[in-house]
Design a protein around this motif. Structure first.
Motif, mmCIF file in Angstrom:
data_model
loop_
_atom_site.group_PDB
_atom_site.id
_atom_site.type_symbol
_atom_site.label_atom_id
_atom_site.label_comp_id
_atom_site.label_asym_id
_atom_site.label_seq_id
_atom_site.Cartn_x
_atom_site.Cartn_y
_atom_site.Cartn_z
ATOM 1 N N UNK A 616 0.827 -1.211 0.000
ATOM 2 C CA UNK A 616 0.000 0.000 0.000
ATOM 3 C C UNK A 616 0.858 1.257 0.000
ATOM 4 N N UNK A 617 1.930 1.248 0.792
ATOM 5 C CA UNK A 617 2.776 2.445 0.877
ATOM 6 C C UNK A 617 3.352 2.803 -0.488
ATOM 7 N N UNK A 618 3.750 1.789 -1.250
ATOM 8 C CA UNK A 618 4.303 2.056 -2.577
ATOM 9 C C UNK A 618 3.239 2.619 -3.512
ATOM 10 N N UNK A 619 1.986 2.201 -3.328
ATOM 11 C CA UNK A 619 0.900 2.705 -4.180
ATOM 12 C C UNK A 619 0.538 4.151 -3.832
ATOM 13 N N UNK A 620 0.852 4.585 -2.603
ATOM 14 C CA UNK A 620 0.545 5.952 -2.199
ATOM 15 C C UNK A 620 1.471 6.979 -2.866
ATOM 16 N N UNK A 621 2.626 6.516 -3.316
ATOM 17 C CA UNK A 621 3.588 7.440 -3.898
ATOM 18 C C UNK A 621 3.152 7.852 -5.298
ATOM 19 N N UNK A 622 3.391 9.089 -5.625
ATOM 20 C CA UNK A 622 3.027 9.601 -6.946
ATOM 21 C C UNK A 622 4.278 10.027 -7.697
ATOM 22 N N UNK A 623 4.080 10.722 -8.797
ATOM 23 C CA UNK A 623 5.228 11.133 -9.613
ATOM 24 C C UNK A 623 6.094 12.177 -8.927
ATOM 25 N N UNK A 624 5.548 12.844 -7.902
ATOM 26 C CA UNK A 624 6.331 13.849 -7.184
ATOM 27 C C UNK A 624 7.180 13.251 -6.074
ATOM 28 N N UNK A 625 7.037 11.978 -5.807
ATOM 29 C CA UNK A 625 7.802 11.336 -4.736
ATOM 30 C C UNK A 625 9.250 11.159 -5.154
ATOM 31 N N UNK A 626 10.126 11.207 -4.164
ATOM 32 C CA UNK A 626 11.552 11.074 -4.434
ATOM 33 C C UNK A 626 11.932 9.605 -4.593
ATOM 34 N N UNK A 627 13.104 9.382 -5.150
ATOM 35 C CA UNK A 627 13.604 8.012 -5.315
ATOM 36 C C UNK A 627 13.895 7.373 -3.962
#
Length: 725
Positions: A616-627
Motif C-alpha cells: 500500500x505504501x508504494x501505491x501511495x507514492x506519486x510522480x512527485x515522490x523522491x527516489x
C-alpha cells in the motif's frame, strides 16, 4: 411374548390421565430376559412381521412398555411422527418398521426440538428459531424413470471395486509373465497397496450423496485413481462458465482481456494460485503459502504483468479483500465468550503487539536506515497475526482435545482478531500522517478521531443491521450480508476520502461484532451464522487474488541480500521477544508455563494483513515522490512478503508440533458434528469452557432437570441382552 390391552395407570408426558389415553398395544417381557435372537426384528421397508399375537399399525406413534422383572408400570410416549418416507404398518414388534421405523434406531431424532444437552436453555416443547434447508440442494432420494439412470446412480458400489479388480488382474498377469513361477505372489491387490492409490485416495473428498455416472465410467476411470464423474462434470461446468465470461469480457473490454493482456494475466494468476494452494494444502500447510509462491513464480518467469495502469485495479482488489478480512474478524468474535475474558484478550492482544511493533521499528531504523515514521509503519504491519494460519492448526488440535479445558484455542484466535484490527488502524493513522500535507493540528487529531469515529460508526452500523432487514424476512441472510459488506466498503473508502484512514478498519470490525451480538440475541446460533458463511465464500474468491498479486510484487533478481537478511533478523527477533512478553504478562489467566509459551508461539505466523497492507505504501507514492521514498516503500513491501514466506509455514508447523507437547489433553471426546465442521473451519468451532486448571477431564455440571431424571431412574437396573448365534 403376549400382547395385552390393560388400561393405563399413570399420566403421560402431556399431563392427561392415562385412563383417557387409548393404548393400542402393550408388550410384556417375561422373565428371564429375552434372548435378542428370539425377538423378530423389524424390516426396513415398513412391512414388519410380528411374532407376537397382537398386531399394530405402523402409523401409530404411541406405545406402552412393561418389564416383568420390575413392578409393572406403564410408560406412555407421545411425540411428533417422524418424517420418514416409507410404506405400511406391521404387526407386533414388526409393526414399528413402518413410517415409525425410526423408533427402533437409538440415534433416531424423534423430536428435532428436544433438549439436546445439559447446556441447552430450551425444553423439547420450545419452538426456537430454526434455519431452513436451502432449496438449492435436494437431499431427498431422487427417483429415476430411466432404467439406465437408476442403475448408474449406484455406480460407486456396482463398478468401483470391479474396475480395481480388473486393474489388479492385469497387473498380476503382467507380473506372472515377467517373473519366475516361484517369485510370483499371485492375487495380491497391488493397486490398492501402492503409494499412488493411497495418495489419490487422500486427494478425494467424501461425497455427500451417491452420484449418477455413466455405466462405463468406472471401467475407464476407476476411483480413486481417477476423479468421479461428479468431480469431472463440476470441473467442466466451471471451465465452461469461465470461457463464456472471458468471451463476454473480451467483447466488452477488448485487448486487456485478450491473451497477453493484464486482465487475462490476472485471471490466469488467480486460477493458478488457487491450484497451488490446493497442492500445498495436501501437506496440511496453509493454502496461502502455495498461492504466494505461485505469484512469485509467475512474476519471475514473466508470465504475469499487472503493473502500470492496472495497479489501480489491484489496489481496489486489496481494499475489497481487506474489508472481507476485517469483517470475518468481527464475526468470529463470540460475544458471550468475549464478554467473559475481554480483559485477558485485550491484555494479550495489545501489549505483545506493541512490543513486537516497537522492536521491529527500532531494528529497521538502525539496521536498514529507515526513517522513524517508515520504521513504525513497517512495525505496525509486521506485528499483526494471521487467523488464516492459526485457525486451521488450532482446529486440528481441538479435535484431539488439546487445550480445550482452558479455552486456549478461543483465546488465541480472539487475540488474533484484535491484533488485526489494531494493526490496520495504526497503519491507517501513520500512513495518513505520512502522506498528508495538512497542518500539525490535523495530524495530532488523527488518533482520537480515528478511534472514536471508527467505534461510533461501527456501533451505529451494527445496530442498523439488527433492525434492517426485519429478522423474519425471507431474504434476511443475503440482505444482512450485503448490508454489512457495503457498509464496510463505505467505511474503508469514506475514511480514506475524509483523510482519517485509520477509522475505516475499526469501523468494519466493530460493525461486524456489534451486528453479530444483536443477531445472537435474536436467536441466531454463533456456530451457525449464515452471514459468516457468505463471507467465507467471499474469502475463498479473494484469497487467491490477494496472495497471488502480493507474490507477484517480488522480483528476485532485484532483491538486495542485505535487505532480506536484516529483514529476516528483524522479523524473528520481534517474534521471539513477543513470545517471552506473552509468557511474562499472562499471569492470573489460569495458564501454566508451557501453555503460556504455546500461546506466544501461536502468534508468530504472518499472512493476511501483511499481504493486504505491504504494497500500500508504494501505491501511495506519486510522480512527485523522491527516489529515496520509493526505496523505503520497496523495503517495506519486501519485508512484508518475506514475513509471510518465513513465518506462515513455520508457525503452522510449530502450532501442530508443540501443541501436543505443551497443552493438556482432555479425555472427553470432542463433538465435531455439524455443518460448520469442515476442512476450512472458523473460530465458531472453538468455545471457551471455563473450568478449573487442576481438572484433567472437565465435565459440564449437571443441571437440575438432568439431576432429577437421574434420581428418578436410579432404582431401575440396567437390562442386558445376549445374542445367540
Amino acid at each position: 411374548m403376549t400382547a395385552t390391552g390393560e388400561p393405563g395407570t399413570r399420566d403421560d408426558s402431556s399431563g392427561a390421565p392415562a385412563s383417557l389415553i387409548t393404548t393400542p398395544t402393550t408388550i410384556i417381557a417375561p422373565s428371564p430376559i429375552p434372548v435378542l435372537s428370539d425377538v423378530p426384528m423389524p424390516n426396513g421397508n415398513g412391512n414388519g412381521s410380528g411374532a407376537g399375537t397382537g398386531t399394530g399399525a405402523g402409523n401409530n406413534f404411541k406405545s406402552s412398555i412393561v418389564i416383568d422383572s420390575q413392578p409393572k408400570r406403564r410408560v406412555s410416549i407421545i411425540s411428533d411422527p417422524p418424517m420418514i418416507a416409507g410404506g405400511g404398518g406391521g404387526g407386533g414388534i414388526g409393526g414399528a418398521a413402518g413410517p415409525g421405523a425410526g423408533y427402533d434406531n437409538p440415534a433416531f431424532e424423534q423430536n428435532p426440538r428436544r433438549k439436546i444437552s445439559q447446556t441447552s436453555t430450551h425444553s423439547h416443547t420450545d419452538i426456537g428459531p430454526a434455519r431452513r434447508k436451502s432449496i438449492l440442494k435436494d437431499t431427498a432420494t431422487t427417483t429415476h424413470d430411466n432404467e439406465s439412470d437408476r442403475v448408474s446412480t449406484h455406480s460407486y458400489e456396482n463398478y468401483r471395486q470391479n474396475a480395481l479388480d480388473v486393474l489388479n488382474a492385469k497387473y498380476n498377469g503382467h507380473q506372472m509373465a515377467h517373473s519366475s513361477a516361484g517369485g510370483s505372489n499371485g492375487g495380491a491387490n497391488f493397486v490398492e497397496e501402492s503409494w499412488m492409490y493411497t495418495f489419490c485416495l487422500k486427494c478425494r473428498g467424501e461425497e455427500p450423496s451417491s452420484s449418477w455416472e455413466p455405466p462405463f465410467w468406472q471401467k475407464i476411470f476407476p476411483y480413486p485413481l481417477c476423479p468421479t464423474f461428479r468431480t469431472f462434470s463440476r470441473l467442466v461446468s466451471i471451465i465452461l462458465i469461465g470461457v463464456l465470461i472471458w468471451i463476454t469480457a473480451f467483447v466488452i473490454i477488448g485487448d486487456s482481456a485478450a491473451p497477453g493482456g493484464q486482465l487475462f494475466s490476472l485471471v490466469v494468476l488467480t486460477v493458478a494460485a488457487n491450484f497451488g494452494g490446493y497442492l500445498i494444502s495436501l501437506t496440511t500447510l496453509p493454502r496461502l503459502i502455495g498461492m504466494l509462491l505461485v505469484g512469485i513464480l509467475f512474476q519471475n518467469v514473466g508470465w504475469v504483468n499487472i503493473d502500470g495502469d492496472f495497479s489501480v485495479v489491484t489496489a481496489h482488489l486489496r481494499k475489497f479483500a481487506l474489508t472481507i478480512i476485517l469483517t470475518r474478524a468481527g464475526l468470529e468474535m463470540e460475544p458471550e465468550a468475549f464478554k467473559k475474558v475481554y480483559k485477558t484478550i485485550l491484555k494479550l492482544g495489545i501489549i505483545p503487539w506493541c512490543v513486537e511493533a516497537v522492536i521491529v521499528a527500532v531494528m529497521s531504523h538502525f539496521l536498514l536506515d529507515l526513517p522513524w515514521i517508515w520504521s513504525f509503519l513497517l512495525g505496525s504491519i509486521i506485528a499483526a497475526v494471521s487467523p488464516a494460519v492459526v485457525v486451521p492448526c488450532l482446529f486440528r488440535l481441538r479435535t484431539k482435545g488439546y487445550g480445550v479445558a482452558k479455552g486456549i484455542p478461543t483465546l488465541v484466535v480472539a487475540v488474533a482478531g484484535v491484533d488485526d484490527a489494531l494493526s490496520v488502524a495504526i497503519f491507517g493513522i501513520i500512513s495518513t500522517v505520512m502522506f498528508s500535507d495538512k497542518g500539525l493540528a490535523y495530524q495530532i487529531a488523527q488518533a482520537p478521531v480515528c478511534i472514536l469515529g471508527g467505534l461510533g460508526f461501527g456501533v451505529l452500523w451494527g445496530s442498523l443491521a439488527r433492525i434492517f432487514p426485519e429478522k423474519g424476512d425471507a431474504y434476511v441472510v443475503p440482505l444482512r450480508t450485503l448490508l454489512l459488506f457495503t457498509g464496510g466498503l463505505m467505511a474503508i473508502y469514506g475514511s480514506e476520502e475524509l483523510g482519517f484512514e485509520g477509522a475505516g478498519p475499526l469501523a468494519v470490525v466493530f460493525s461486524a461484532f456489534v451486528s453479530n451480538l444483536f443477531w445472537c440475541k435474536d436467536g441466531w446460533d454463533v456456530e451457525d451464522n449464515p452471514v459468516s458463511t457468505a463471507f467465507e465464500i467471499f474469502w475463498m474468491i479473494f484469497e487467491p487474488i490477494l496472495f497471488g498479486i502480493t507474490g507477484s510484487t517480488i522480483k528476485i533478481r532485484e532483491l538486495d541480500s542485505h535487505t532480506v537478511s536484516i529483514g529476516a533478523a528483524c522479523i524473528f527477533t520481534g517474534a521471539i521477544l513477543r513470545i517471552f512478553t506473552t509468557a511474562g504478562i499472562a499471569f492470573g489467566d489460569r495458564l501454566n508455563l508451557k501453555e503460556k509459551f504455546f500461546v506466544g508461539l501461536s502468534w508468530m505466523a504472518k499472512a493476511t494483513v501483511q499481504a493486504a497492507l505491504g504494497p500500500v505504501a508504494l501505491k501511495h507514492l506519486d510522480e512527485n515522490s523522491t527516489e529515496e521514498e520509493r526505496n523505503y516503500a520497496s523495503i517495506v513491501q519486501t519485508i512484508c512478503v518475506f514475513s509471510i514466506v518465513l513465518t506462515a509455514p513455520l508457525g503452522a508447523i510449530l502450532i501442530s508440533v508443540t501443541g501436543t507437547k505443551l497443552l493438556t489433553k482432555t479425555k472427553q471426546p470432542q463433538d465435531l458434528s455439524g455443518w460448520r465442521r469442515s476442512h476450512r473451519p472458523s473460530i465458531r468451532d472453538i468455545s471457551i469452557i471455563d473450568e478449573e486448571e487442576e481438572r484433567e477431564d472437565p465435565e459440564i455440571p449437571e443441571d437440575k432437570e438432568t439431576h432429577d431424571n437421574t434420581l428418578n431412574n436410579a432404582h431401575i437396573p440396567s437390562i442386558s441382552y445376549t445374542y445367540n448365534t
